[in-house]
Design an enzyme around this catalytic site. Structure first.
Site, mmCIF file in Angstrom:
data_model
loop_
_atom_site.group_PDB
_atom_site.id
_atom_site.type_symbol
_atom_site.label_atom_id
_atom_site.label_comp_id
_atom_site.label_asym_id
_atom_site.label_seq_id
_atom_site.Cartn_x
_atom_site.Cartn_y
_atom_site.Cartn_z
ATOM 1 N N ALA A 38 -11.828 -34.650 -38.127
ATOM 2 C CA ALA A 38 -11.982 -36.080 -37.870
ATOM 3 C C ALA A 38 -13.205 -36.364 -37.003
ATOM 4 O O ALA A 38 -14.024 -37.236 -37.334
ATOM 5 C CB ALA A 38 -10.716 -36.621 -37.202
ATOM 6 N N GLU A 39 -13.353 -35.613 -35.911
ATOM 7 C CA GLU A 39 -14.478 -35.876 -35.016
ATOM 8 C C GLU A 39 -15.808 -35.525 -35.670
ATOM 9 O O GLU A 39 -16.812 -36.208 -35.472
ATOM 10 C CB GLU A 39 -14.329 -35.130 -33.693
ATOM 11 N N THR A 40 -15.824 -34.493 -36.482
ATOM 12 C CA THR A 40 -17.054 -34.120 -37.188
ATOM 13 C C THR A 40 -17.487 -35.227 -38.142
ATOM 14 O O THR A 40 -18.649 -35.652 -38.134
ATOM 15 C CB THR A 40 -16.850 -32.799 -37.947
#
Length: 114
Positions: A38-40
């Site tokens: 998700a953060e990537t």
């Protein structure tokens, strides 16, 4: 992590990640691996939104884990919900190969001059 990008634009970033190699001791997709995906994806979208000469720095991430995945691939779709001059926020939906939602995340990045 084995993340593969399928699509990348400021408004939407799509990528996938194998479950194998990203599991916790019970053989389930690790929640932290979902958070990394998700953060990537959200960070790539925010960096594209920020533009040349600017950087995106994650300042808040949350994740709700709806169901487990034990094999195959999960796919994440990061959709921009706010794109300003100093902040960008993305909602990230992670699904399994059957299209079932595994995780829902939201990422907010601060946009700064390089």
């Amino acid at each position: 992590m084995g993340i593969q990008f399928l699509e990348a634009a400021p408004e939407r970033v799509v990528g996938r990640m194998p479950v194998a190699g990203n599991t916790q001791p019970y053989g389930l997709l690790h929640g932290g691996a979902s958070a990394v995906l998700a953060e990537t994806l959200g960070s790539v979208g925010a960096a594209l939104h920020a533009g040349s000469g600017r950087i995106a720095v994650g300042i808040e991430l949350n994740a709700t884990h709806h169901r487990s995945a034990t094999s195959g691939w999960v796919t994440g779709v990061a959709t921009r919900v706010h794109g300003g001059r100093t902040l960008a926020t993305y909602e990230i939906e992670i699904t399994d190969e059957q299209g079932r939602r595994v995780c829902t995340s939201r990422l907010t990045c601060m946009l700064r001059d390089r």
